[in-house]
Design an enzyme around this catalytic site. Structure first.
Site, short mmCIF file in Angstrom:
data_model
loop_
_atom_site.label_atom_id
_atom_site.label_comp_id
_atom_site.label_asym_id
_atom_site.label_seq_id
_atom_site.Cartn_x
_atom_site.Cartn_y
_atom_site.Cartn_z
CG ASN A 1 -0.42 -0.11 2.49
OD1 ASN A 1 0.79 -0.31 2.63
ND2 ASN A 1 -1.23 0.02 3.53
CE LYS B 1 10.43 -10.40 -1.97
NZ LYS B 1 9.21 -9.69 -2.45
CB THR C 1 4.57 -9.13 -5.92
OG1 THR C 1 5.39 -10.09 -5.24
CG2 THR C 1 4.44 -9.52 -7.37
CG ASP D 1 -1.74 -12.80 9.66
OD1 ASP D 1 -1.89 -11.76 10.30
OD2 ASP D 1 -2.66 -13.62 9.40
N GLY E 1 4.60 -11.14 9.15
CA GLY E 1 5.53 -10.60 10.14
C GLY E 1 5.64 -11.49 11.36
CD GLU F 1 1.87 -0.83 10.58
OE1 GLU F 1 0.90 -1.62 10.63
OE2 GLU F 1 2.06 -0.04 9.64
CB CYS G 1 -1.72 -0.44 8.83
SG CYS G 1 -0.69 -1.29 7.66
O1 G3P Z 1 -0.86 0.87 6.05
C1 G3P Z 1 0.29 1.57 6.30
C2 G3P Z 1 0.16 2.46 7.49
O2 G3P Z 1 1.43 2.76 7.91
C3 G3P Z 1 -0.71 3.66 7.25
O3 G3P Z 1 -0.09 4.84 6.98
O4 G3P Z 1 0.04 7.22 6.43
O5 G3P Z 1 -1.94 5.89 5.71
O6 G3P Z 1 -1.61 6.42 8.10
P1 G3P Z 1 -0.96 6.17 6.80
#
Ligand code: G3P
Length: 442
Positions: A122, A145, A148, A200, A202, A217, A251
């Site tokens: 994202n 890394k 994809t 997951d 992670g 995270e 997230c």
């Molecule tokens: O999903 C990634 C997370 O770090 C969200 O970042 O900047 O959208 O709050 P932001």
């Protein structure tokens, strides 16, 4: 390219050699190169943003913002690095019982070695540079890394660092299949630190990684608690922004609304009115809601929606999907026995749970296995602080939707949401070790 394990070995060897020389490069020179890379990155914002649009269906405007934000992050990191790494400590021995003042301890921060950075789809650029910048300013080398989906944008971004003149081998990008090089990379003996953002995977990495510092995270189920005295227009605007930006694939997206029954009808109505105005379509048209990243992701979201349907949630809009494109959907009267009350859809679908007390809201928030961010809407600052203290989340926003930025703020998750804390300063510190020299007087 799908890199082989042999190619990964070559990259690791080069990273190890390059790091030794880089650690001896003066701090101000490291900062100078990072500033140069930041400027080049911003100059290349258009082609990199085009990659983001095509690879991950990020709306065009957001794609440009991601690149610009990344350039700013790299510059800030350079400035923060020269400040915090330019300072050391001096301790004297006679403050500890039984000692005379005959020992002087000098301590400073030294790099860890080779940092492995694994960002998610994202933010393939921004969540890569949030690891690259701190690693490099602190004197580490870096192996990236990329995801994809987002790999081409990431390669272009790394090219900007190469154009800035970073030494050969210091920063490398390894693209390829997780099944072929994923474990191989994370368990590689040449890796001295892993910074991962994603799902997951992670947790699996943390179980397999060696004795190296981990920064992770891993997603969230960010709760939005709404009290009766809140500014309901502000609430509705933040639910839409927080829950549906980038089609909910963040997230920090609002992933469950916990709202006092007395104001629920009004807020649901206001949110529905705003959802009706969102533009749904391809990212090139700067649509608000764009296709989610993969078909399996769309299928997963659909699974949550169907489960909620079977169990009696109220659909505020008709469920609509074409391929990976899912229309924004608010699910009202969601109950705790529905999967969507707990699981993160990572899509444009948001559950609303009506509550009759603040305690009920806090209880739902804390019963989650996640604890990334949360938010509370109220005009009573005392209540807001008490609720923030009670919520088991890495960050609680008062009167705004959750968000990671500004990028120098600390960013961390509790429970399954992660290990350690990010944000520019915390990441620089995390990617260093304290080294001491003790002068012993006769
Ligand atoms: O999903 C990634 C997370 O770090 C969200 O970042 O900047 O959208 O709050 P932001």
């Amino acid at each position: 390219p799908a890199c082989t394990q042999e190619e990964v070995n070559k990259v690791m060897d080069a990273a190890k050699v390059a790091q030794k020389a880089w650690a001896r490069t003066p701090l101000w020179k490291r900062a100078e190169l990072l500033h140069k890379a930041a400027a080049i990155l911003k100059e290349h914002k258009t082609p990199i943003a085009e990659c983001l649009v095509k690879e991950i269906a990020k709306p065009a405007k957001d794609a440009v913002s991601e690149v610009v934000r990344s350039g700013d992050l790299v510059s800030y990191t350079a400035e923060e690095g020269v400040r915090i790494l330019g300072e050391g400590k001096l301790l004297v021995s006679d403050s500890f019982p039984g000692n005379e003042r005959n020992k002087y301890c000098l301590s400073s921060k030294v790099p860890l070695g080779v940092v492995l950075a694994i960002p998610p789809f994202n933010y393939p650029v921004n969540l890569a540079v949030s690891k690259i910048g701190p690693a490099l300013i602190a004197g580490n080398s870096l192996v990236l890394k990329p995801p994809t989906q987002g790999a081409v944008a990431a390669l272009h971004m790394v090219h900007c660092f190469h154009l800035a003149g970073f030494p050969k081998g210091l920063i490398s990008c390894v693209t390829g299949k997780g099944s072929e090089i994923g474990d191989f990379l994370t368990m590689h003996p040449g890796v001295n630190c892993i910074s991962f953002t994603g799902g997951d995977t992670g947790i699996a990495i943390s179980k397999k990684a060696g004795m190296v510092p981990l920064q992770m995270e891993l997603g969230g189920k960010d709760a939005c608690i709404v009290l009766e005295d809140a500014d309901l227009d502000l609430v509705a605007a933040n639910i839409v922004k927080g829950g549906f930006s980038y089609s909910g694939q963040r997230c920090t997206a609002v992933k469950v609304v916990l709202i006092m029954e007395a104001v629920a009808d009004t807020v649901v109505e206001k949110v529905n009115a705003k959802l009706a105005k969102l533009k749904v379509g391809p990212p090139e048209d700067d649509s608000d809601i764009t296709p989610v990243v993969t078909e399996s992701s769309a299928n997963f979201i659909e699974g949550l929606v169907m489960d909620a349907k079977e169990k009696g949630a109220t659909f505020c809009q008709e469920y609509r999907r074409e391929g990976n494109l899912i229309w924004p959907l608010l699910l009202d009267h969601v109950r705790p026995d529905m999967r969507i009350a707990w699981e993160e859809p990572f899509g444009p679908v948001l559950p609303v749970i009506r509550i009759n007390s603040v305690e009920e809201g806090i209880h739902h928030c804390n019963a989650s296995n996640f604890g990334l961010q949360g938010c509370v809407f109220t005009r009573d600052i005392n209540k807001a602080i008490m609720i923030s203290d009670a919520m088991e989340s890495g960050t609680v926003q008062i009167n705004s939707a959750p968000a990671r930025g500004p990028d120098h703020f600390p960013f961390q998750g509790l429970k399954d949401s992660g290990i350690g804390s990010q944000g520019i300063t915390n990441s620089i510190n995390m990617m260093t070790k304290v080294k001491s020299t003790v002068i012993n007087l006769p």
